[in-house]
Design a protein around this motif. Structure first.
Motif: not given
Lengths: 356, 275
Positions: B93-103
């Motif tokens: 879940v933490e990884f998914v929540s960080l996705m907007p920083l990458i995309i």
């Protein structure tokens, strides 16, 4: 008919069995302790009574009603946690009132009941404080008041004293017991501290590896342990290995000890520190001589460890200001009565003969 | 003993600070020079008198607040449930929540336009309300890393599991537990997450611009192309707004239960605790 019944309860987490076949009947108003080392399943058993875990097998019933499948919020049980678990956003009074509000009690009655509970625990003057403004002992008393306010059927205490310092622990346990007697509430208390269990309980359940090893009054548990585990876990016990002669005697490294009953073959003898003495008396007919290895001054007691027959025997003597205790390296004779010797592992003579 | 001033570290701090402060000061000074030959707040007055400014600020404020509301409603129950029942899923879940920083937001908004465009089963881009919905959704995604992190940290600070059990054994339902026990205890975390989200979505440019929304970000860029002094004034005001958000965040984070909504700046002497 007993008030709380636990029948054949088992609990496994995956392949790991934590509670294996637990039976217990608790009378109304009784104070029961689950005593055992960590990992013995005592907390899991308590959590199954609370409803936080569901038994893999077996039933739990309260007041004749099967609650095994009931969720915790329908069981009408009070619980006090080790970590206090007061609601940080609510004042002391609001914490105590929480259960009453959920039960839908009118506001005027809630105020009255909260005041009554806070008076009971002696913290009425702190009603408007918040948990972070209280000491650990005060927080745990508030947690107790919160658990008791909605008049639960059973009170569960999950190591409530473990997080407190020694002095408060002793005073609070007396307070809890007095309150429990006054309200006559059926209580289960989980602890790994034998002193707490012995001093507070009507009956103790000594648990080991998911089983109840022995259920009995503190007096029975301490004086007549049924298994070697109970004997070694509750109180201090010096263990001596010897050879039973078949009549009521055993030979320990050349010395002869009189036993309370006959045994043959290898025997393990247990002796409580308070049963051994450096003074002889009419009933202390057994004698063993050895060198003092260690002297521990505990205040009211002095505990000696004497090397005897290849083992250490603990001897308690009362502190006497006029008479300093013997020193390390002194040779002393220990006296004890045959009736105080616990024979933990032995073969009765008739079986031993049959085996030969 | 007097400690001598540590020269090297002081120099480093001053150098780092000047990197940030000199352009800021230059911008501020420039923003005061609209009227030739004297210092004035004319640029600020001009900005405040513009109708477009008021409209875009209002639009962006409403969109940001909507994003915060939706974000809180998604993040708080998720973080709670993950901590309580699915602790093994936390890294995922933490990884998914960080996705907007990458995309990058550009990718996100193009995805939206393709997915909800005129040929879609759900052609949200065809109406204003639908496009606004997409904008808010984009803001929620952008602020997800900050919101999730803030709320999750707030939940780490209290013992979620035991508090939930304590409420349950007193008879509370799951909903009541969240509303009366969990939510108030992570409120300060939610508020700091909300301020962060606000400062991100308020001046956001890419999504608002590509969805052609009258938001503050595109307005800022437009003014930058058309005018000389007003953009400097706007930049200074944006900084002030972000700083205000940060100060408020700090104040809320430090708030104790039973205190005021806005905490006192001077603490009263601590009450004694009797054992």
């Amino acid at each position: 008919m007993s008030f709380l019944r636990i029948e054949g309860v088992k609990k496994s987490f995956g392949g790991n069995t934590v509670v294996r076949g637990f039976d217990l009947s608790v009378e109304k108003g009784e104070f029961i302790s689950f005593l055992g080392p960590s990992g013995c399943g005592k907390t899991t058993m308590l959590r199954m009574v609370a409803g936080f875990e569901t038994p893999t097998a077996g039933t739990i019933s309260i007041d004749g009603q099967d609650v095994t499948a009931q969720p915790p919020n329908r069981r009408r049980i009070g619980m006090v946690f080790q970590a206090y678990a007061l609601f940080p956003n609510m004042s002391v009074a609001d914490n105590v009132a929480f259960g009453l509000k959920i039960a839908g009690m009118p506001a005027a009655q809630i105020r009255e009941r909260v005041a009554e509970m806070l008076t009971l625990i002696g913290l009425r003057h702190l009603a408007d404080r918040y948990p972070y403004q209280l000491s650990g002992g005060q927080q745990q008393r508030v947690a107790l008041a919160r658990a008791l306010a909605p008049s639960p059927r059973v009170l569960l205490l999950d190591e409530p004293l473990s997080a407190l310092d020694a002095k408060i622990r002793v005073s609070l346990r007396e307070e809890i017991r007095a309150l429990q007697r006054k309200l006559g509430i059926t209580t289960i208390f989980v602890t790994h501290d034998q002193e707490e269990a012995l001093s507070m309980s009507d009956r103790i359940v000594v648990m080991n590896e998911g089983r109840a090893d022995q259920i009995g009054t503190p007096f029975e548990i301490y004086n007549r342990p049924k298994t070697r585990f109970v004997a070694s876990f509750v109180g201090n016990l010096s263990l001596l290995e010897g050879e039973g002669t078949g009549d009521a005697r055993a030979i320990l490294a050349g010395d002869e000890v009189i036993l309370p009953f006959p045994a043959r073959g290898r025997v393990i003898l247990g002796l409580r520190p308070e049963a051994a003495s450096l003074q002889a008396s009419a009933d202390r007919t057994n004698q063993l001589t050895g060198r003092i290895d260690e002297v521990n001054f505990l205040g009211s007691l002095v505990r000696l460890r004497v090397a005897v027959a290849g083992a250490g025997v603990l001897v308690d003597m009362f502190n006497n200001p006029g008479n300093p205790p013997p020193g390390r390296g002194d040779i002393v004779t220990i006296h004890f009565a045959p009736a105080d010797v616990q024979v933990l592992e032995h073969t009765p003579p008739e079986l031993a003969i049959a085996a030969e | 003993m007097r400690r001598s001033l540590p020269i090297v570290s002081t120099l480093i701090v001053l150098l780092a600070a000047s990197y940030f402060l000199i352009p800021l000061y230059a911008t501020f000074q420039f923003s005061l020079q609209m009227v030739r030959g004297q210092w004035s707040f004319e640029a600020y007055r001009s900005v405040f008198n513009s109708d477009v400014f008021a409209a875009t600020v209002t639009f962006s404020t409403i969109a940001s607040l909507a994003a915060i509301l939706v974000g809180v409603l998604i993040v708080v129950p998720t973080a709670y449930w993950v901590r309580l029942r699915l602790p093994r899923w936390r890294p995922v879940v933490e990884f998914v929540s960080l996705m907007p920083l990458i995309i990058p937001p550009v990718v996100l908004v193009f995805g939206y336009v393709r997915l909800f465009g005129s040929t879609s089963y759900l052609p949200l881009t065809l109406s204003n309300a639908g496009t606004n919905t997409l904008l808010v959704a984009g803001y929620v995604v952008l602020s997800l890393p900050y919101m999730y992190r803030a709320v999750d940290n707030g939940m780490a600070a209290i013992d979620i599991k035991t508090l939930t059990e304590a409420a349950e054994i007193l008879g509370a339902s799951r909903f009541r537990t969240i509303a009366a026990v969990i939510f108030p205890n992570v409120r300060s975390a939610i508020v700091s997450g909300a301020f962060l989200s606000f400062s991100i979505s308020f001046g956001e440019f890419v999504i608002a611009s590509l969805l052609n929304r009258p938001a503050f970000g595109p307005y800022l860029v437009q003014i930058g192309q058309d005018r000389a002094y007003e953009p400097a004034a706007l930049a200074i005001m944006s900084f002030a707004l972000i700083w205000a958000c940060m100060v408020l965040m700090q104040l809320f984070a430090a708030r104790k239960p039973g205190g005021r909504i806005l905490p006192r700046l001077i603490r009263p002497s601590a009450r004694s605790v009797t054992p």
